[in-house]
Write an enzyme that holds these catalytic residues in place. Structure first.
Site, PDB file in Angstrom:
ATOM      1  N   GLU A  13       0.385  -1.118  -0.275  1.00 40.71           N
ATOM      2  CA  GLU A  13       0.204   0.137   0.442  1.00 40.71           C
ATOM      3  C   GLU A  13       1.013   1.566   0.175  1.00 40.71           C
ATOM      4  O   GLU A  13       2.046   1.809   0.630  1.00 40.71           O
ATOM      5  CB  GLU A  13      -0.583   0.039   1.285  1.00 40.71           C
ATOM      6  CG  GLU A  13      -1.680  -1.324   1.391  1.00 40.71           C
ATOM      7  CD  GLU A  13      -3.274  -0.931   2.047  1.00 40.71           C
ATOM      8  OE1 GLU A  13      -4.340  -1.215   1.520  1.00 40.71           O
ATOM      9  OE2 GLU A  13      -2.813  -0.897   3.128  1.00 40.71           O
ATOM     10  N   CYS A  26       2.952   8.554   1.349  1.00 36.20           N
ATOM     11  CA  CYS A  26       3.816   7.762   2.191  1.00 36.20           C
ATOM     12  C   CYS A  26       4.130   6.350   1.127  1.00 36.20           C
ATOM     13  O   CYS A  26       2.925   5.525   0.974  1.00 36.20           O
ATOM     14  CB  CYS A  26       2.567   7.806   3.111  1.00 36.20           C
ATOM     15  SG  CYS A  26       3.104   6.386   4.791  1.00 36.20           S
ATOM     16  N   CYS A  31       5.436  -6.965   7.704  1.00 36.49           N
ATOM     17  CA  CYS A  31       7.008  -6.584   8.491  1.00 36.49           C
ATOM     18  C   CYS A  31       7.521  -7.630   9.098  1.00 36.49           C
ATOM     19  O   CYS A  31       6.665  -7.945   9.957  1.00 36.49           O
ATOM     20  CB  CYS A  31       6.723  -5.289   8.888  1.00 36.49           C
ATOM     21  SG  CYS A  31       7.959  -4.473  10.049  1.00 36.49           S
ATOM     22  N   CYS A  85      -0.402  -2.594  15.747  1.00 36.17           N
ATOM     23  CA  CYS A  85       0.552  -2.179  13.875  1.00 36.17           C
ATOM     24  C   CYS A  85       0.037  -3.369  13.135  1.00 36.17           C
ATOM     25  O   CYS A  85      -0.267  -4.214  13.457  1.00 36.17           O
ATOM     26  CB  CYS A  85       1.678  -1.817  13.420  1.00 36.17           C
ATOM     27  SG  CYS A  85       2.143  -1.334  12.050  1.00 36.17           S
ATOM     28  N   GLY A 113       6.792  -1.756   6.255  1.00 39.48           N
ATOM     29  CA  GLY A 113       7.619  -2.404   6.783  1.00 39.48           C
ATOM     30  C   GLY A 113       8.345  -1.489   7.396  1.00 39.48           C
ATOM     31  O   GLY A 113       7.767  -0.565   8.076  1.00 39.48           O
ATOM     32  N   GLU A 114       9.663  -1.877   7.504  1.00 40.74           N
ATOM     33  CA  GLU A 114      10.775  -0.961   8.769  1.00 40.74           C
ATOM     34  C   GLU A 114      11.851  -1.183   7.452  1.00 40.74           C
ATOM     35  O   GLU A 114      12.429  -1.206   7.008  1.00 40.74           O
ATOM     36  CB  GLU A 114      11.239  -2.290  10.008  1.00 40.74           C
ATOM     37  CG  GLU A 114      12.638  -1.585  10.524  1.00 40.74           C
ATOM     38  CD  GLU A 114      12.488  -0.370  10.719  1.00 40.74           C
ATOM     39  OE1 GLU A 114      11.351  -0.016  11.234  1.00 40.74           O
ATOM     40  OE2 GLU A 114      13.581  -0.056  10.533  1.00 40.74           O
ATOM     41  N   SER A 174      10.758   6.421   9.062  1.00 43.49           N
ATOM     42  CA  SER A 174      10.696   6.729  10.478  1.00 43.49           C
ATOM     43  C   SER A 174      11.212   4.827  10.285  1.00 43.49           C
ATOM     44  O   SER A 174      11.314   4.525  10.321  1.00 43.49           O
ATOM     45  CB  SER A 174       9.685   6.711  10.853  1.00 43.49           C
ATOM     46  OG  SER A 174       8.935   5.589  11.828  1.00 43.49           O
ATOM     47  N   LEU A 213       9.408   5.252  20.057  1.00 41.72           N
ATOM     48  CA  LEU A 213      10.060   4.672  20.648  1.00 41.72           C
ATOM     49  C   LEU A 213       9.092   4.745  22.071  1.00 41.72           C
ATOM     50  O   LEU A 213       9.313   3.570  21.899  1.00 41.72           O
ATOM     51  CB  LEU A 213       9.960   6.947  22.066  1.00 41.72           C
ATOM     52  CG  LEU A 213      10.491   6.648  22.494  1.00 41.72           C
ATOM     53  CD1 LEU A 213      12.768   5.958  22.458  1.00 41.72           C
ATOM     54  CD2 LEU A 213      11.177   8.061  22.854  1.00 41.72           C
ATOM     55  N   HIS A 214       7.449   5.257  22.200  1.00 39.04           N
ATOM     56  CA  HIS A 214       6.341   4.370  22.705  1.00 39.04           C
ATOM     57  C   HIS A 214       6.276   4.251  23.786  1.00 39.04           C
ATOM     58  O   HIS A 214       5.083   4.326  24.688  1.00 39.04           O
ATOM     59  CB  HIS A 214       5.706   2.768  21.500  1.00 39.04           C
ATOM     60  CG  HIS A 214       5.518   2.905  20.195  1.00 39.04           C
ATOM     61  ND1 HIS A 214       5.291   4.010  19.901  1.00 39.04           N
ATOM     62  CD2 HIS A 214       6.187   2.413  19.296  1.00 39.04           C
ATOM     63  CE1 HIS A 214       5.481   4.227  18.012  1.00 39.04           C
ATOM     64  NE2 HIS A 214       5.999   3.123  18.122  1.00 39.04           N
ATOM     65  N   ASN A 246      -4.401   4.765  16.159  1.00 40.26           N
ATOM     66  CA  ASN A 246      -5.396   3.854  15.051  1.00 40.26           C
ATOM     67  C   ASN A 246      -5.210   2.800  15.121  1.00 40.26           C
ATOM     68  O   ASN A 246      -4.917   2.242  15.643  1.00 40.26           O
ATOM     69  CB  ASN A 246      -4.772   4.203  13.772  1.00 40.26           C
ATOM     70  CG  ASN A 246      -4.384   5.900  13.164  1.00 40.26           C
ATOM     71  OD1 ASN A 246      -5.173   7.155  14.008  1.00 40.26           O
ATOM     72  ND2 ASN A 246      -3.231   6.221  12.441  1.00 40.26           N
ATOM     73  N   CYS A 275      -1.814   5.963  10.137  1.00 37.36           N
ATOM     74  CA  CYS A 275      -0.263   5.442  10.358  1.00 37.36           C
ATOM     75  C   CYS A 275      -0.804   4.306  11.464  1.00 37.36           C
ATOM     76  O   CYS A 275      -1.486   3.840  12.026  1.00 37.36           O
ATOM     77  CB  CYS A 275       0.377   6.149  11.547  1.00 37.36           C
ATOM     78  SG  CYS A 275       0.967   7.656  11.438  1.00 37.36           S
TER      79      CYS A 275
END
Ligand code: SAH
Ligand code: SF4
Length: 357
Positions: free
Chosen positions: A98, A111, A118, A125, A174-175, A206, A230-231, A305, A349
């Site tokens: 996507e 984006c 991932c 996520c 993905g990362e 990111s 971070l979270h 989200n 996100c």
């Protein structure tokens, strides 16, 4: 051309320097590289047949050596407010990824995804919930930006917004630092001055916190902004949400971030998904403040989200505001609350996942 059937390389995988080298090997003038490049990345053509000004022998060679992929749109969704559009793009092997176009007043942002799925498994996520499928090649990353540029060009915005893509965020599926080489090649192609010409200050990557990748970005002085997810502000809190924290612990991550900001004299962004009752208290805000105080940093707060695999709620507006106040007043840290965009089409996100055909 049916690129699925083809085993030849995608022309979108090659930075201009590499293309020029290939042309030299084939005894073709670099002048033709310039024209080819502008067809690809300025005019954003979709087929070799549109490259009418290329001499026949050049065209014959590139057609034989490369394919020019234009990924079909398997599905497209428009947000009700008309500002966000999500594209499900089919890759040559049938995998789907996507990409999202966000229009703001006066600018447009793409984006893009760096992987199908991932491997990092963040609990909240949707991409993490689907697991890892495969890395994307540079051309598959570039093709997402090209697709969005074509849309911007074809469909003038209702309120006269620009037709050129200005900002790009590597925040899709993905990362990106798990697929470092492909992502950096794609960035080089996207930044090329005679093509899409995205400014370095307009690209943000990111990461979940891949320490070796952050150190490499610093070492190679890559021209992108860096945002670190971070979270959690303690090792235990963070590891509960972000499994990758077990591999790259918080203290090592913060050391790498300090190397990055010092070496590059650059600001760093920290992302903090605000989850009600989980990481949005005043104590959490103080813990974040203590952790990053003194660094040239900005905190981006993202109210959670919804995703099907995680049962949490976004923080309330007042909690987000209080969080911001504590960061600003107690620690001199600027912060923003990310605008909620495209939530109705699951384009926000952490909401990107590719449904099977
Ligand atoms: N893999 C990268 C980039 C993709 S996601 C990374 O993890 O940083 C971009 C941001 O959205 C990250 O900060 C991520 O943690 C956050 N995010 C993931 N799921 C989310 C959700 N459900 N709600 C809000 N933010 C989310
Ligand atoms: Fe992967 Fe980022 Fe999602 Fe974590 S938040 S699972 S790293 S895409």
């Amino acid at each position: 051309m049916d690129f699925r059937a083809s085993s030849v390389r995608s022309i979108l995988d090659l930075p201009r320097r590499e293309l020029t080298e290939r042309f030299a090997e084939w005894d073709l003038s670099p002048v033709h590289v310039a024209r080819l490049w502008s067809y690809l990345y300025w005019e954003c053509v979709e087929s070799w047949g549109e490259m009418e000004e290329l001499p026949a022998k050049v065209l014959r060679r590139v057609e034989a050596e490369f394919h020019l992929p234009v990924p079909p749109v398997a599905r497209e969704a428009h947000s009700a407010d008309g500002f966000t559009r999500k594209f499900l793009l089919e890759q040559g092997d049938g995998r789907r990824i996507e990409a999202v176009l966000m229009r703001f007043t006066g600018r447009a942002t793409a984006c893009v995804s760096s992987q199908a799925g991932c491997a990092m498994g963040c609990t909240f996520c949707a991409t993490g919930q689907m697991g890892f499928q495969r890395h994307l090649g540079p051309g598959e990353i570039v093709a997402q930006a090209l697709h969005i540029q074509r849309i911007l060009r074809r469909e003038p915005a209702p309120r006269g917004e620009p037709v050129r893509l200005r900002n790009l965020v590597l925040m899709g599926m993905g990362e990106p630092l798990h697929n470092y080489d492909s992502v950096m090649t794609a960035v080089d192609i996207l930044r090329d001055q005679s093509g899409l010409a995205l400014g370095a200050a307009r690209i943000t990557l990111s990461t979940v916190g891949v320490v070796p990748g952050i150190l490499r970005l610093a070492e190679e002085a890559r021209p992108v902004h860096l945002a670190v997810s971070l979270h959690g502000a303690t090792q235990a809190d963070r590891a509960a949400l972000v499994p990758a924290a077990r591999k790259w612990p918080l203290d090592e991550l913060m050391d790498a971030c300090r190397v990055y900001t010092t070496k590059l004299s650059r600001k760093i962004f920290f992302e903090w998904t605000l989850i009600e009752g989980v990481n949005d208290s005043e104590d959490h805000a103080h813990a974040v403040g203590r952790l990053i105080r003194g660094m040239p940093a900005q905190v981006n707060l993202i109210p959670l989200n919804p995703t099907t695999g995680y049962d949490g709620a976004p923080s309330r507006r007042e909690a987000a505001r209080r969080f911001q106040d504590i960061l600003a007043e107690g620690y001199g840290l600027p912060s923003t609350v990310r605008q909620r965009r495209g939530i109705d089409i699951a384009a926000g996100c952490g909401q990107l996942a590719a449904p099977e055909a």
